[in-house]
Design an enzyme around this catalytic site. Structure first.
Site, PDB file in Angstrom:
ATOM      1  N   HIS A  29      28.121  44.900  63.908  1.00  0.00           N
ATOM      2  CA  HIS A  29      29.275  44.453  64.685  1.00  0.00           C
ATOM      3  C   HIS A  29      29.179  42.973  65.029  1.00  0.00           C
ATOM      4  O   HIS A  29      30.182  42.265  65.037  1.00  0.00           O
ATOM      5  CB  HIS A  29      29.399  45.278  65.968  1.00  0.00           C
ATOM      6  CG  HIS A  29      29.894  46.663  65.714  1.00  0.00           C
ATOM      7  ND1 HIS A  29      29.863  47.645  66.646  1.00  0.00           N
ATOM      8  CD2 HIS A  29      30.445  47.209  64.619  1.00  0.00           C
ATOM      9  CE1 HIS A  29      30.370  48.747  66.138  1.00  0.00           C
ATOM     10  NE2 HIS A  29      30.718  48.516  64.893  1.00  0.00           N
TER      11      HIS A  29
ATOM     12  N   GLU B 134      41.212  47.528  28.875  1.00  0.00           N
ATOM     13  CA  GLU B 134      39.822  47.073  28.920  1.00  0.00           C
ATOM     14  C   GLU B 134      39.020  47.525  27.714  1.00  0.00           C
ATOM     15  O   GLU B 134      37.811  47.325  27.645  1.00  0.00           O
ATOM     16  CB  GLU B 134      39.154  47.507  30.237  1.00  0.00           C
ATOM     17  CG  GLU B 134      39.237  48.980  30.560  1.00  0.00           C
ATOM     18  CD  GLU B 134      38.652  49.323  31.930  1.00  0.00           C
ATOM     19  OE1 GLU B 134      37.920  48.518  32.511  1.00  0.00           O
ATOM     20  OE2 GLU B 134      38.939  50.436  32.407  1.00  0.00           O
TER      21      GLU B 134
ATOM     22  N   ASP C 199      35.152  44.717  31.455  1.00  0.00           N
ATOM     23  CA  ASP C 199      34.843  45.624  30.358  1.00  0.00           C
ATOM     24  C   ASP C 199      35.385  45.113  29.025  1.00  0.00           C
ATOM     25  O   ASP C 199      34.746  45.276  27.991  1.00  0.00           O
ATOM     26  CB  ASP C 199      35.405  47.027  30.649  1.00  0.00           C
ATOM     27  CG  ASP C 199      34.441  47.826  31.514  1.00  0.00           C
ATOM     28  OD1 ASP C 199      33.224  47.743  31.270  1.00  0.00           O
ATOM     29  OD2 ASP C 199      34.899  48.517  32.438  1.00  0.00           O
TER      30      ASP C 199
ATOM     31  N   CYS D 239      42.779  42.239  36.671  1.00  0.00           N
ATOM     32  CA  CYS D 239      41.954  42.517  37.845  1.00  0.00           C
ATOM     33  C   CYS D 239      40.469  42.319  37.573  1.00  0.00           C
ATOM     34  O   CYS D 239      39.640  42.554  38.443  1.00  0.00           O
ATOM     35  CB  CYS D 239      42.223  43.923  38.374  1.00  0.00           C
ATOM     36  SG  CYS D 239      41.912  45.203  37.157  1.00  0.00           S
TER      37      CYS D 239
HETATM   38  C1  PEP Z   1      37.062  45.471  34.590  1.00  0.00           C
HETATM   39  O1  PEP Z   1      36.478  46.167  33.764  1.00  0.00           O
HETATM   40  O2  PEP Z   1      37.410  44.292  34.384  1.00  0.00           O
HETATM   41  C2  PEP Z   1      37.380  46.020  35.929  1.00  0.00           C
HETATM   42  C3  PEP Z   1      38.150  45.371  36.767  1.00  0.00           C
HETATM   43  O3  PEP Z   1      36.849  47.216  36.259  1.00  0.00           O
HETATM   44  P1  PEP Z   1      35.328  47.472  36.685  1.00  0.00           P
HETATM   45  O4  PEP Z   1      34.684  46.136  36.936  1.00  0.00           O
HETATM   46  O5  PEP Z   1      35.440  48.343  37.887  1.00  0.00           O
HETATM   47  O6  PEP Z   1      34.790  48.176  35.492  1.00  0.00           O
HETATM   48 MG    MG Z   2      36.322  48.341  33.946  1.00  0.00          MG
END
Ligand code: PEP
Ligand code: MG
Length: 567
Positions: free
Chosen positions: A186, A428, A452, A499
């Site tokens: 905390h 991916e 990936d 992402c």
């Molecule tokens: C990725 O593969 O780019 C991704 C965002 O998923 P993770 O890193 O959870 O495999």
């Molecule tokens: Mg991934």
């Protein structure tokens, strides 16, 4: 130099004020009037609850809702009939109120502290904090007034309790040093919320430093310098000024559109792993959640979370984001993410094996409750469902079919959900990338998972140091793959985001803009920096850089070139 855990970033330079709690000694005598003592305890309890509620209110307005929750938790503990019942029982046995409170609180604290879980350890600290507050009221001892310390103070304490922190005026406190606590304690959460640099868990620091002594602390590295010489002081003053200037400059991007210099607008979202992280996304002005890695809900626990637990978690994120888009990825386990209680066997090639959607499609018991929880939660915000590790169209169609069945079930039961819920895929695998034009016609959106995609495109294990030199998103093969996915999506008018880590890489920003990426999803703490980098480019400049980079033959050449043009 001392070292501890850097728990709140920034450089603190100032004079030591040692925070010592006043003595709480009392006369432990047998009482004669049980009723009067019970009344004395009840009055103190009432006062303590009122005081804690006031502190929580103050915390809510000065610091934030999440931090106030800590003190609201204290109020709940104080109202716990089990705990107060035990204190009353002690008083009935002729123990004075102070000893009764101390004995019961110590027992609870020991019980919590014996559980090897950070949350329970924190609970132990909370009970001690409550005990101190109650004893102070019973003994009529004044609280420490941290609100009036002089400007440039570095607070040095054994621990920084929520009660102490509630009174801190951040304008006067240059830093915090404690002997206990970690990154998620905390005290760390509160220091970060108040934006005060803090180094925690510095062994014996209270007895090593003296009041008035000058110290320098680095809240990122955890370094503490006692009585710094002129060189050290000059170096850290420059570091502090640079840190503050950078931070102030980024704050200017709060509330701004995520757009290039010439007005090309993109969406800037964040990746999260736990429902609580959603608050940080809102705080950092994220425009949505671009990836919620739901596998974290399944980790660090002995069994699968129920549909109800999942529903609550997804609903919480959707509500926190107040109608902004929330992309929730279905379970992505296997590969490097293990869940021991699922009892999955060892595989020769786990990254190429029984993972993510492949596993989910064989495990109705896991997948259906998750999809049902997602559909039910979609009634509370703009939830979109994302399927990971897709390598062929059939997989996506099977998931869609399952969703259709579940929707019919919900209709039959009259349970609300978003009938127009969007369903997309992570791109991916090289297979998904090569088939992007076909997928673009079937799915509602793409999110490129470069972590990936890089590993599979380059045929290189993302965790093997011997081949790490090949794991580079700058490799032209990976960049071509990204480019073709984005272009295929654009051709069909399908939304395309990213992402993977590459979305936050400032070297790649001009390329991603030029390819036409619609949405960038980065960690919450990278949102403002990414918005800034995007704002530095015009589309014309980005197109030029992309054209040149894409004409190069090696990852090294591309990286070197991008470094030479980065803004
Ligand atoms: C990725 O593969 O780019 C991704 C965002 O998923 P993770 O890193 O959870 O495999
Ligand atoms: Mg991934």
């Amino acid at each position: 130099m001392y070292t501890g855990i850097g728990a709140s970033a920034g450089i603190g330079i100032g004079s030591v004020v040692i925070v010592k709690e006043p003595s709480l000694a009392y006369n432990n005598v047998e009482i004669s009037d049980v009723a009067a003592e019970k009344e004395r305890f009840e009055a103190a309890l009432e006062q303590c609850i009122a005081k804690t509620q006031a502190m929580a209110e103050d915390m809510k307005t000065r610091v934030g809702e999440k931090e106030a929750e800590i003190l609201e938790g204290h109020v709940l503990l104080l109202m716990d009939p089990e705990m107060t019942g035990q204190i009353h029982a002690n008083i009935e046995n002729k123990m004075c109120a102070e000893a009764s409170v101390e004995q019961v609180c110590d027992m609870y604290a020991q019980m919590f502290a014996s559980i090897e879980d950070e949350m329970f350890q924190q609970r132990a600290t909370d009970v001690c904090d409550i005990k101190t507050r109650l004893l102070k009221i019973l003994l009529g001892v004044e609280d420490l007034d941290l609100a009036s310390v002089p400007a440039g103070t570095v607070l040095v304490a054994e621990d920084l309790t929520p009660s102490m922190t509630a009174g801190i005026n951040p304008a006067n406190v240059a830093g915090v040093l404690t002997e206990i606590g970690g990154k998620t304690s905390h005290s760390a959460i509160l220091a970060r919320a108040l934006e005060i640099p803090a180094v925690l868990s510095v062994e014996g620091i209270v007895s090593k430093l003296e009041n008035g002594q000058q110290v320098v602390l680095d809240g990122s590295t955890g370094e503490v310098f006692e009585s710094p010489d002129a060189d050290c002081l000059a170096k850290y003053t420059a570091k502090r000024d640079a840190y503050l200037a950078e931070k102030a400059a980024l704050k200017a991007f709060i509330g701004k559109e995520s757009a290039t210099k010439d007005g090309h607008v993109v969406e800037l979202c964040a990746n999260i792993g736990k429902p609580e992280d959603a608050l940080k996304v809102v705080e950092c002005d994220g425009e949505g959640v671009g990836l919620f890695r739901t596998e974290f809900l399944f980790m660090d626990r002995p069994q699968v979370p129920t549909e109800e637990e999942q529903f609550e978690a997804y609903k919480k994120v959707a509500e926190t984001l107040e109608g902004k888009p929330v992309i929730i990825r279905t379970l992505d386990i296997g590969g490097d993410k293990e869940i021991p209680y699922l009892g999955l066997g060892k595989e020769e090639n786990p990254f190429l094996g029984f993972r993510a959607v492949r596993l989910c499609l064989q495990r109705d018991d896991l997948y259906r409750p998750q999809l049902r929880a997602l559909l039910r939660a979609s009634a509370y915000g703009d939830i979109k469902i994302m399927v990971p590790m897709i390598s062929c169209v059939d997989e996506f169609r099977t998931v869609k079919g399952m969703l259709k069945e579940l929707m019919a079930e919900l209709d039959e039961k009259g349970i609300a959900y978003n009938k127009d819920i969007k369903v997309g895929i992570m791109v991916e695998t090289p297979a998904a990338s090569l088939m992007a034009d076909v997928f673009a016609k079937e799915v509602d959106f793409f999110s490129i998972g470069t972590n990936d995609l890089t590993q599979y495109t380059m045929a290189v294990d993302r965790g093997n140091p011997d081949v790490a030199y090949l794991y580079s998103t700058y490799n032209p093969a990976v960049l071509r793959s990204i480019e073709r996915v984005i272009k295929a999506a654009k051709a069909e008018g399908t939304m395309v985001g990213m992402c993977g880590e590459a979305a936050a890489d400032p070297l790649l920003t001009p390329l991603l803009l030029s390819f036409g990426l619609d949405e960038f999803s980065v960690s919450a703490t990278s949102i403002l920096a990414t918005r800034k980098v995007i704002s530095l480019w015009t589309m014309e400049e980005a197109n030029e850089v992309a054209k040149k980079a894409m004409s190069m033959a090696t990852a090294a050449e591309i990286e070197e070139y991008l470094k030479s043009v980065v803004k």
